[in-house]
Scaffold this active site. Structure first.
Site, PDB file in Angstrom:
ATOM      1  N   TYR A  89      27.062 -26.448 -36.201  1.00 36.01           N
ATOM      2  CA  TYR A  89      26.943 -27.763 -36.841  1.00 36.01           C
ATOM      3  C   TYR A  89      25.542 -27.992 -37.380  1.00 36.01           C
ATOM      4  O   TYR A  89      25.348 -28.296 -38.574  1.00 36.01           O
ATOM      5  CB  TYR A  89      27.308 -28.881 -35.863  1.00 36.01           C
ATOM      6  N   SER A  90      24.525 -27.866 -36.528  1.00 37.57           N
ATOM      7  CA  SER A  90      23.163 -28.156 -36.972  1.00 37.57           C
ATOM      8  C   SER A  90      22.699 -27.161 -38.019  1.00 37.57           C
ATOM      9  O   SER A  90      21.939 -27.523 -38.937  1.00 37.57           O
ATOM     10  CB  SER A  90      22.201 -28.193 -35.784  1.00 37.57           C
ATOM     11  N   THR A  94      20.753 -35.130 -39.831  1.00 40.75           N
ATOM     12  CA  THR A  94      20.641 -35.315 -38.382  1.00 40.75           C
ATOM     13  C   THR A  94      19.337 -34.744 -37.840  1.00 40.75           C
ATOM     14  O   THR A  94      18.757 -33.824 -38.446  1.00 40.75           O
ATOM     15  CB  THR A  94      21.824 -34.619 -37.673  1.00 40.75           C
ATOM     16  N   ASP A  95      18.905 -35.250 -36.695  1.00 39.33           N
ATOM     17  CA  ASP A  95      17.718 -34.668 -36.047  1.00 39.33           C
ATOM     18  C   ASP A  95      18.020 -33.321 -35.399  1.00 39.33           C
ATOM     19  O   ASP A  95      17.095 -32.582 -35.026  1.00 39.33           O
ATOM     20  CB  ASP A  95      17.135 -35.639 -35.011  1.00 39.33           C
ATOM     21  N   GLU A  96      19.297 -32.959 -35.299  1.00 41.67           N
ATOM     22  CA  GLU A  96      19.644 -31.692 -34.658  1.00 41.67           C
ATOM     23  C   GLU A  96      19.179 -30.479 -35.460  1.00 41.67           C
ATOM     24  O   GLU A  96      19.109 -29.377 -34.930  1.00 41.67           O
ATOM     25  CB  GLU A  96      21.153 -31.633 -34.398  1.00 41.67           C
ATOM     26  N   PRO A 101      33.770 -36.788 -18.191  1.00 43.04           N
ATOM     27  CA  PRO A 101      33.089 -35.498 -18.163  1.00 43.04           C
ATOM     28  C   PRO A 101      31.638 -35.614 -18.629  1.00 43.04           C
ATOM     29  O   PRO A 101      31.346 -36.234 -19.656  1.00 43.04           O
ATOM     30  CB  PRO A 101      33.911 -34.645 -19.130  1.00 43.04           C
ATOM     31  N   ALA A 128      30.723 -35.328 -43.809  1.00 42.36           N
ATOM     32  CA  ALA A 128      30.329 -34.122 -43.068  1.00 42.36           C
ATOM     33  C   ALA A 128      31.246 -33.918 -41.872  1.00 42.36           C
ATOM     34  O   ALA A 128      31.786 -34.877 -41.310  1.00 42.36           O
ATOM     35  CB  ALA A 128      28.881 -34.228 -42.581  1.00 42.36           C
ATOM     36  N   GLU A 129      31.410 -32.669 -41.493  1.00 42.45           N
ATOM     37  CA  GLU A 129      31.920 -32.345 -40.159  1.00 42.45           C
ATOM     38  C   GLU A 129      30.748 -32.507 -39.207  1.00 42.45           C
ATOM     39  O   GLU A 129      29.648 -32.011 -39.477  1.00 42.45           O
ATOM     40  CB  GLU A 129      32.444 -30.911 -40.117  1.00 42.45           C
ATOM     41  N   SER A 141      24.630 -25.822 -40.303  1.00 41.25           N
ATOM     42  CA  SER A 141      25.260 -26.222 -41.565  1.00 41.25           C
ATOM     43  C   SER A 141      24.553 -27.437 -42.161  1.00 41.25           C
ATOM     44  O   SER A 141      24.401 -27.546 -43.383  1.00 41.25           O
ATOM     45  CB  SER A 141      26.749 -26.504 -41.352  1.00 41.25           C
ATOM     46  N   LYS A 142      24.101 -28.361 -41.313  1.00 40.52           N
ATOM     47  CA  LYS A 142      23.373 -29.523 -41.816  1.00 40.52           C
ATOM     48  C   LYS A 142      21.984 -29.127 -42.309  1.00 40.52           C
ATOM     49  O   LYS A 142      21.492 -29.661 -43.314  1.00 40.52           O
ATOM     50  CB  LYS A 142      23.271 -30.599 -40.741  1.00 40.52           C
ATOM     51  N   PRO A 172      27.649 -24.084 -24.726  1.00 37.77           N
ATOM     52  CA  PRO A 172      26.674 -23.088 -25.183  1.00 37.77           C
ATOM     53  C   PRO A 172      25.620 -23.709 -26.094  1.00 37.77           C
ATOM     54  O   PRO A 172      25.925 -24.543 -26.939  1.00 37.77           O
ATOM     55  CB  PRO A 172      27.534 -22.082 -25.968  1.00 37.77           C
ATOM     56  N   GLY A 173      24.371 -23.299 -25.900  1.00 35.34           N
ATOM     57  CA  GLY A 173      23.292 -23.746 -26.773  1.00 35.34           C
ATOM     58  C   GLY A 173      23.030 -25.231 -26.745  1.00 35.34           C
ATOM     59  O   GLY A 173      22.603 -25.817 -27.747  1.00 35.34           O
ATOM     60  N   HIS A 174      23.260 -25.877 -25.612  1.00 33.06           N
ATOM     61  CA  HIS A 174      23.112 -27.328 -25.519  1.00 33.06           C
ATOM     62  C   HIS A 174      21.632 -27.692 -25.536  1.00 33.06           C
ATOM     63  O   HIS A 174      20.890 -27.394 -24.593  1.00 33.06           O
ATOM     64  CB  HIS A 174      23.777 -27.830 -24.235  1.00 33.06           C
TER      65      HIS A 174
END
Length: 344
Positions: A155-156, A130-132, A210, A81-82, A158-159, A286-288
């Site tokens: 990402y989330s 993922t839990d995302e 960071p 996966a990406e 797509s998963k 964004p969208g964190h």
């Protein structure tokens, strides 16, 4: 058992490969070797008699058909996966191609192979997610297997799409599947673009560390070797059609995580000033999502699994591994920095 592991040269996939070989399984490692994959991750087992490697993409149907026909695995563990949220924001197309189209292609190849083999009841297709996919939590509560999906990033999303495809192939075609959704992984062989290796390596080089926003975002951290142990257990004993949430039971704010790593480095590689002086708060992405936390009751009660290390213990193991394995991360650090520059 002979297991085809997709993404077996990646971070989590390589942990599954290493543990699988150590447990006596035969492993076919299928990986396209994109930027975050590294065959050095499986070097400790690459000469084992039960290990084989195939450089094939999960979007290559002909290649998948060939590998399945030649190796005739008893199970597929799908980890390719990406997976980097920041990259999905900058360039979502690759995430749709790999995580959605790739999963569809792999499912169809697996279904065709399973059918040709006479649909053996023992076959398993284990999809690792993922839990995302569940979105973001407030200050309280935890994700369960029944939590509605609410993805917030490319990402989330797509998963989440890939999870739905796997369930549909089970319901529609009867493909014997199991699914798992995990919390944030960390540990040895983690590609140096993710938070924990970034903190360790930036601190070692005296560079700014960071931290998004005020560092208040909370994650449940899962040591990768514990995750691999749980994944193999689900493959071997999980109920067909069922999903299992795998968590580390180790929640921490990002800023507290960073300061713990800095303290561990202060003890091991002391400088004139503490390493946490390098912390630099940066504009939030964004969208964190504010908080992720997993309720692992199902896998604990049904399969008897729970994590073997605390976050403090796992972080100490991780820091020690990076300090002892500069020959592994040094060349990858250059790759990560180059890609970070292209994405900015």
């Amino acid at each position: 058992m002979k297991i085809l592991v997709t993404g077996g040269a990646g971070f989590i996939g390589s942990a599954v490969v290493r543990q699988g070989i150590r447990r006596g399984h035969e492993i076919v490692n299928l990986d396209a070797l994109t930027y975050a994959a590294n065959l050095a991750n499986v070097a400790p087992v690459s000469n084992a008699p039960g290990y084989a490697f195939e450089k094939v993409s999960i979007t290559d149907r002909a290649g998948l058909d060939d590998v399945l026909a030649r190796h005739r695995p008893d199970a597929v563990m799908h980890l390719a996966a990406e997976s980097h949220v920041d990259r999905s924001i900058d360039g979502p197309a690759a995430f749709i191609e790999t995580n959605v189209t790739g999963t569809y292609t792999l499912l169809e190849a697996a279904r065709s192979y399973w059918t040709a083999e006479g649909k053996p009841e023992s076959f398993r297709f284990h999809h690792i997610s993922t839990d995302e996919v569940f979105g973001s939590l407030g200050p309280t509560g935890k994700f369960t297997e029944d939590t509605p999906y609410d993805p917030r990033s490319p990402y989330s999303a797509s998963k989440a799409s890939s999870d739905h495809l796997v369930r549909a192939w089970h319901e529609t075609y009867g493909l014997p599947v199991v699914l798992t959704n995990c919390s944030n992984n960390y540990g040895p062989y983690h590609f140096p673009e993710k938070l924990i290796p970034v903190v360790i390596l930036n601190a070692l080089h005296g560079r700014a560390i960071p931290v998004y926003g005020a560092g208040e975002n909370v994650r449940d951290w899962l040591y990768v070797e514990d995750h691999a142990d749980a994944l193999l257990l689900v493959l071997e004993q999980g109920v067909v059609g069922r999903s299992y949430n795998i968590g580390g039971e180790n929640e921490a704010r990002n800023i507290d995580l960073v300061r713990t790593i800095c303290r561990l480095l202060d003890e091991r590689r002391p400088h004139a000033a503490p390493h946490d002086r390098l912390v630099e708060f940066v504009t939030d992405r964004p969208g964190h999502d504010l908080r992720y936390a997993i309720d692992p009751s199902r896998i604990r009660e049904e399969l008897g699994w729970r994590p073997s290390v605390t976050l403090e213990e796992g972080l100490a193991k991780t820091v020690d591994w990076y300090l002892a394995n500069e020959e592994w991360w040094r060349p990858l650090l250059t790759v990560a920095m180059e890609r970070r520059g292209k994405a900015s």
